[in-house]
Design a protein around this motif. Structure first.
Motif, short mmCIF file in Angstrom:
data_model
loop_
_atom_site.label_atom_id
_atom_site.label_comp_id
_atom_site.label_asym_id
_atom_site.label_seq_id
_atom_site.Cartn_x
_atom_site.Cartn_y
_atom_site.Cartn_z
N ARG A 62 -23.62 32.90 41.96
CA ARG A 62 -24.49 32.31 40.94
C ARG A 62 -24.27 30.79 40.88
NH1 ARG A 62 -26.92 34.90 36.62
NH2 ARG A 62 -27.08 36.62 38.11
N ALA A 107 -28.34 39.06 34.11
CA ALA A 107 -29.00 39.71 35.24
C ALA A 107 -30.35 39.06 35.49
CB ALA A 107 -29.19 41.20 34.96
N PRO A 126 -29.03 38.82 42.12
CA PRO A 126 -29.15 40.11 41.43
C PRO A 126 -27.96 40.42 40.52
CG PRO A 126 -29.67 40.34 43.77
CD PRO A 126 -29.10 38.97 43.59
N GLY A 127 -28.26 41.10 39.41
CA GLY A 127 -27.23 41.65 38.55
C GLY A 127 -26.58 40.66 37.61
N LYS A 128 -26.02 41.18 36.52
CA LYS A 128 -25.19 40.37 35.63
C LYS A 128 -23.89 40.05 36.35
CE LYS A 128 -22.47 40.83 31.35
NZ LYS A 128 -22.83 39.60 30.63
N CYS A 129 -23.42 38.82 36.16
CA CYS A 129 -22.18 38.42 36.82
C CYS A 129 -21.00 39.18 36.22
CB CYS A 129 -21.96 36.92 36.66
SG CYS A 129 -23.14 35.90 37.55
N ARG A 130 -20.26 39.87 37.09
CA ARG A 130 -19.08 40.62 36.65
C ARG A 130 -17.86 40.31 37.51
NH1 ARG A 130 -20.92 46.72 34.82
NH2 ARG A 130 -22.99 46.20 34.03
N ASP A 147 -19.71 37.60 42.31
CA ASP A 147 -20.94 37.39 41.53
C ASP A 147 -21.01 35.97 40.98
OD1 ASP A 147 -21.70 40.05 41.89
OD2 ASP A 147 -20.88 40.70 39.96
#
Length: 512
Positions: A212, A185, A200-204, A208
């Motif tokens: 990235r 994140a 934004p955010g952890k890649c899930r 995402d």
């Protein structure tokens, strides 16, 4: 279908002006240019290579499709013998499919071995930047190989200056050893200076990971390195998730199987890999590239086939489980593949491209031992089998390339690491990070103490940079290039150490 230069240019404007051989625009790109992520090539053989691009006029679009329409798009490609494309050697069309994020993996064949080429793409009235690439020499040809080794590029921790400095050295091949991106994140490592923010955010999800990758791919320094030479890529952990192992996640975040599938797909979509590398949600990165009579490059995957890390991972003392002979890092099938390739190799230099620290390293100074269990120290019995295979195969001049640890090392590989006088098996060159962990530092006192504890380690440097090596008939010369900073742009690189390994020595010897 072959496309002539006349056909290619008659159907499009020239688009953005490019700086020859770098892939970088020197004028403002036209609006809605689909080539914002640049171009790349990879996995050269004597007759060709694979060409990559991804159409994405708006790379960070929320849906992960880069601002492209909901339909497939035809992309034309050209390969020429000169930068001005006056001598076009090959051309064709390929479909950039929406389901594949409009990425392109065009396999090119029928070219001259050991030759330099230039390439570009056209789509929607736009022409891509120009890339430089080359074919491998013909089998048995005594052509030297100059290659760079890089790893670990965290977008938040610094600028990718090391990529640009490597591009300026004009290597024949770039070997990327993993952690091409980081899945964390935004601001996950607030103890380090945050130079620029992740998406934004952890890649899930697939979207995402695509966003990235696109964020990294839009970086001009990274684009310059891709446009300068063909690449051979393997991944480590952060392309999926920190310290994942086989089917075991590296975090407590639920949904790892779906997250892993998404990461695999996005990685393939953004790498210059041949289409055969990805099938039905699975990826195969274990492969071999030959460079004439000079080098065989054995690319290994130390993530997909490994057992979970022993003793709950990390730096540990007294972890007997790390010695268990059932523990696997490469896994039986991949180790057998490597053994067979080494036995059959006639190359002067056998280069193993893998991810995690191979030589034994005791992190405790003084009595006792503290080992990093995500690396080969956590899989000691399989390391013994690998060392034995390097000797038994009689393969010439083993050289292991490693990334992961964000610190440059040069090591002798021993038949028995507990006996400093034991036979030398080969050498290990560990590339520091491109930017991960920020600027880094050089501490001669600390490094001398570590080397005294681990006498097979000849060199350590905590600054950012890359390895540049030249393999020839009689010797391999490896230079460790470092940068004074990456939290600001524009640093110049310098050679912190250089080793010359004579053919047959299997040891680093002295350095300057």
């Amino acid at each position: 279908m072959d496309i002539t230069r006349r056909t290619f240019l008659a159907t499009t404007s020239l688009g953005p002006v490019t700086h020859a051989g770098t892939g970088l625009r020197t004028s403002r790109a036209p609006r809605n240019d689909p080539f914002e992520l640049g171009v790349a090539s990879g996995d050269p053989d004597p007759g060709g290579f694979v060409l990559w691009t991804r159409l994405a006029p708006h790379p960070l679009a929320d849906d992960g499709h880069g601002g492209m329409p909901d339909r497939d798009v035809t992309v034309e490609w050209q390969v020429a013998e000169d930068e001005r494309f006056r001598r076009v050697a090959r051309g064709g069309r390929v479909t950039a499919r929406r389901e594949g994020a409009h990425s392109v993996h065009a396999e090119v064949g029928g070219l001259r071995p050991g030759a330099e080429y230039f390439y570009r793409f056209r789509a929607g009235g736009h022409v891509s930047p120009t890339g430089r690439t080359r074919t491998a020499p013909a089998p048995g040809a005594p052509s030297p190989l100059t290659f760079g080794a890089v790893s670990c590029a965290c977008y938040e921790h610094g600028y990718f200056t090391a990529y640009r400095r490597l591009a300026e050295r004009h290597p024949d091949l770039v070997v990327h050893l993993g952690d091409y991106l980081y899945e964390d994140a935004a601001g996950a490592h607030e103890t380090l200076p945050i130079v620029r923010r992740h998406t934004p955010g952890k890649c899930r999800t697939l979207a995402d990971y695509r966003r990235r990758h696109a964020q990294y791919r839009a970086d001009g320094d990274l684009q310059a390195a891709h446009a300068a030479a063909p690449w051979a890529v393997v991944w480590d952990d952060h392309e999926v998730e920190n310290n994942w192992a086989g089917n075991v996640p590296g975090s407590t975040v639920p949904g790892f199987p779906a997250r892993k599938r998404a990461a695999i797909r996005a990685y393939y979509e953004h790498m210059p890999l041949r289409p055969s590398a990805y099938r039905d949600g699975r990826i195969r990165l274990t492969r071999r590239l030959d460079w004439g009579a000079t080098a065989a490059l054995h690319l290994l995957d130390t993530r997909q086939y490994r057992s979970d890390q022993p003793c709950d991972d990390g730096l540990r003392e007294g972890c007997d489980d790390r010695l268990d002979p059932r523990r696997a890092l490469l896994g039986p099938a991949q180790l057998r593949w490597l053994e067979s390739g080494l036995r059959g190799s006639r190359a002067r230099w056998n280069v193993l491209a893998q991810q995690v620290f191979l030589a034994q390293r005791d992190h405790r100074l003084g009595p006792g031992r503290r080992m990093a269990l995500d690396g080969w120290d956590g899989y000691a019995a399989e390391r013994d089998r690998l060392m034995g295979a390097l000797v038994a195969s009689r393969a010439a001049n083993p050289v292991v390339l490693t990334g992961d640890v964000h610190v440059a090392h040069a090591c002798d590989l021993l038949a028995d690491f507990d006996d400093p006088a034991s036979a030398r098996v080969g050498v290990e060159l560990v590339a520091t990070s491109v930017s991960s962990d920020g600027d880094g530092y050089a501490d001669p006192v600390e490094n001398a103490a570590v080397r005294a504890e681990n006498p097979h380690i000849a060199f350590i440097d905590q600054r950012r940079g890359f390895v540049l090596a030249r393999a020839g008939a009689d010797e391999l010369r490896a230079e460790f290039h470092t940068l004074p900073h990456v939290t600001r742009r524009g640093a110049r690189s310098s050679v912190a150490a250089a080793f010359t390994v004579p053919s047959g020595a299997r040891s680093l010897g002295a350095w300057r």
